[in-house]
Design a protein around this motif. Sequence first.
Motif, PDB file in Angstrom:
ATOM      1  N   TYR A 232       0.829  -1.213   0.000  1.00  0.00           N
ATOM      2  CA  TYR A 232       0.000   0.000   0.000  1.00  0.00           C
ATOM      3  C   TYR A 232       0.858   1.255   0.000  1.00  0.00           C
ATOM      4  O   TYR A 232       1.984   1.252   0.490  1.00  0.00           O
ATOM      5  N   PHE A 233       0.287   2.319  -0.545  1.00  0.00           N
ATOM      6  CA  PHE A 233       0.928   3.626  -0.572  1.00  0.00           C
ATOM      7  C   PHE A 233       0.021   4.576   0.210  1.00  0.00           C
ATOM      8  O   PHE A 233      -1.143   4.755  -0.154  1.00  0.00           O
ATOM      9  N   THR A 234       0.536   5.140   1.297  1.00  0.00           N
ATOM     10  CA  THR A 234      -0.231   6.117   2.077  1.00  0.00           C
ATOM     11  C   THR A 234       0.271   7.505   1.712  1.00  0.00           C
ATOM     12  O   THR A 234       1.458   7.795   1.833  1.00  0.00           O
ATOM     13  N   TYR A 235      -0.649   8.336   1.236  1.00  0.00           N
ATOM     14  CA  TYR A 235      -0.310   9.681   0.787  1.00  0.00           C
ATOM     15  C   TYR A 235      -1.172  10.657   1.570  1.00  0.00           C
ATOM     16  O   TYR A 235      -2.399  10.495   1.633  1.00  0.00           O
ATOM     17  N   GLY A 236      -0.537  11.645   2.204  1.00  0.00           N
ATOM     18  CA  GLY A 236      -1.306  12.581   3.002  1.00  0.00           C
ATOM     19  C   GLY A 236      -0.788  14.004   2.910  1.00  0.00           C
ATOM     20  O   GLY A 236       0.406  14.227   2.698  1.00  0.00           O
ATOM     21  N   ILE A 237      -1.702  14.943   3.060  1.00  0.00           N
ATOM     22  CA  ILE A 237      -1.376  16.373   3.063  1.00  0.00           C
ATOM     23  C   ILE A 237      -1.824  16.937   4.414  1.00  0.00           C
ATOM     24  O   ILE A 237      -3.003  16.843   4.774  1.00  0.00           O
ATOM     25  N   ILE A 238      -0.865  17.480   5.154  1.00  0.00           N
ATOM     26  CA  ILE A 238      -1.143  17.945   6.514  1.00  0.00           C
ATOM     27  C   ILE A 238      -1.655  19.391   6.523  1.00  0.00           C
ATOM     28  O   ILE A 238      -1.614  20.079   5.504  1.00  0.00           O
ATOM     29  N   ASP A 239      -2.089  19.848   7.685  1.00  0.00           N
ATOM     30  CA  ASP A 239      -2.704  21.168   7.829  1.00  0.00           C
ATOM     31  C   ASP A 239      -1.727  22.273   8.227  1.00  0.00           C
ATOM     32  O   ASP A 239      -2.129  23.293   8.777  1.00  0.00           O
ATOM     33  N   SER A 240      -0.439  22.078   7.955  1.00  0.00           N
ATOM     34  CA  SER A 240       0.549  23.111   8.278  1.00  0.00           C
ATOM     35  C   SER A 240       1.677  23.061   7.261  1.00  0.00           C
ATOM     36  O   SER A 240       1.715  22.191   6.399  1.00  0.00           O
TER      37      SER A 240
ATOM     38  N   LYS B  67      -2.875  -3.333  -7.090  1.00  0.00           N
ATOM     39  CA  LYS B  67      -3.898  -3.072  -8.115  1.00  0.00           C
ATOM     40  C   LYS B  67      -3.443  -1.984  -9.080  1.00  0.00           C
ATOM     41  O   LYS B  67      -3.709  -2.055 -10.281  1.00  0.00           O
ATOM     42  N   VAL B  68      -2.732  -0.979  -8.567  1.00  0.00           N
ATOM     43  CA  VAL B  68      -2.192   0.067  -9.447  1.00  0.00           C
ATOM     44  C   VAL B  68      -1.159  -0.534 -10.398  1.00  0.00           C
ATOM     45  O   VAL B  68      -1.181  -0.273 -11.604  1.00  0.00           O
ATOM     46  N   TYR B  69      -0.264  -1.369  -9.873  1.00  0.00           N
ATOM     47  CA  TYR B  69       0.764  -1.980 -10.724  1.00  0.00           C
ATOM     48  C   TYR B  69       0.156  -2.963 -11.730  1.00  0.00           C
ATOM     49  O   TYR B  69       0.655  -3.090 -12.849  1.00  0.00           O
ATOM     50  N   ASP B  70      -0.934  -3.639 -11.361  1.00  0.00           N
ATOM     51  CA  ASP B  70      -1.644  -4.481 -12.329  1.00  0.00           C
ATOM     52  C   ASP B  70      -2.165  -3.625 -13.484  1.00  0.00           C
ATOM     53  O   ASP B  70      -2.084  -4.026 -14.654  1.00  0.00           O
ATOM     54  N   LYS B  71      -2.673  -2.442 -13.162  1.00  0.00           N
ATOM     55  CA  LYS B  71      -3.175  -1.525 -14.204  1.00  0.00           C
ATOM     56  C   LYS B  71      -2.015  -0.991 -15.050  1.00  0.00           C
ATOM     57  O   LYS B  71      -2.168  -0.798 -16.262  1.00  0.00           O
ATOM     58  N   LEU B  72      -0.860  -0.745 -14.442  1.00  0.00           N
ATOM     59  CA  LEU B  72       0.321  -0.321 -15.202  1.00  0.00           C
ATOM     60  C   LEU B  72       0.797  -1.449 -16.124  1.00  0.00           C
ATOM     61  O   LEU B  72       1.117  -1.215 -17.293  1.00  0.00           O
ATOM     62  N   ASP B  73       0.807  -2.683 -15.621  1.00  0.00           N
ATOM     63  CA  ASP B  73       1.233  -3.828 -16.429  1.00  0.00           C
ATOM     64  C   ASP B  73       0.320  -4.054 -17.628  1.00  0.00           C
ATOM     65  O   ASP B  73       0.776  -4.423 -18.713  1.00  0.00           O
TER      66      ASP B  73
ATOM     67  N   GLY C  89     -13.860   1.946  -9.610  1.00  0.00           N
ATOM     68  CA  GLY C  89     -14.527   1.853  -8.320  1.00  0.00           C
ATOM     69  C   GLY C  89     -13.579   2.132  -7.174  1.00  0.00           C
ATOM     70  O   GLY C  89     -12.424   2.510  -7.376  1.00  0.00           O
ATOM     71  N   ASP C  90     -14.070   1.961  -5.960  1.00  0.00           N
ATOM     72  CA  ASP C  90     -13.258   2.362  -4.813  1.00  0.00           C
ATOM     73  C   ASP C  90     -12.475   1.215  -4.182  1.00  0.00           C
ATOM     74  O   ASP C  90     -11.961   1.336  -3.077  1.00  0.00           O
ATOM     75  N   ASP C  91     -12.317   0.082  -4.898  1.00  0.00           N
ATOM     76  CA  ASP C  91     -11.554  -1.004  -4.291  1.00  0.00           C
ATOM     77  C   ASP C  91     -10.047  -0.773  -4.366  1.00  0.00           C
ATOM     78  O   ASP C  91      -9.281  -1.434  -3.670  1.00  0.00           O
ATOM     79  N   ILE C  92      -9.584   0.180  -5.194  1.00  0.00           N
ATOM     80  CA  ILE C  92      -8.157   0.518  -5.233  1.00  0.00           C
ATOM     81  C   ILE C  92      -7.795   1.426  -4.056  1.00  0.00           C
ATOM     82  O   ILE C  92      -6.675   1.432  -3.584  1.00  0.00           O
TER      83      ILE C  92
END
Length: 197
Positions: free
Chosen positions: A102-110, A131-137, A186-189
């Motif tokens: 998994y890739f966790t990406y976040g933008i903080i409030d400061s 799932k992202v890499y499957d789509k890239l492949d 959909g939202d399964d990715i």
Amino acid sequence: MSKYKNDRAFTDYVHKHMATNIIYKPLQWTEVQLRKDYAKYIDMMDGIDYVFRCGNEIKTIQERFRDKKYKGFSDFTIRYRRDENKIEDRHESEYYKIKAHYFTYGIIDSTKAEINKSTTFLKYAIIDLKKVYDKLDSKDIFISDNGKNKCRIVDGNRIECPVKYNTDGSSSFFPIDISYLVKLWGDDIIISQKGFL
């Protein structure tokens, strides 16, 4: 302090003081404490920043956090190449080596400079990298050095991601719009998110 050490310190701070409770605790993901030498090795070799347990499952994570100046963006980025690196086997970056689930990406409030005033995320998402890499492949997501600024949906069912270059020439990266992933598949990715949709 080097840029890498500054970035690492920023990510570690956000992880410890916010992500653990705000992002992972509601999912009942518990961090596995690793030996420092092993943690450094899997970070460098496999693009894995943290390991979590949820029941009997192991979840490996790559994290990237940004300060509030990035709040207008709806994508996450994956480092692509470092062609200017003097060591040839370091030319291929995160995209080629990442083995995190998994890739966790976040933008903080400061801002980064006022990190101690930060209390929450303006946006965050956990993306299923397999799932992202499957789509890239399968070329449902493809990387194109097309000079564009943002990714776009083409042919009604594929995402074209432009190669972007850091201004200092140190590396390139490509963005993937989170809302496009959800629109097409959909939202399964997206395992969990706030503020991107």
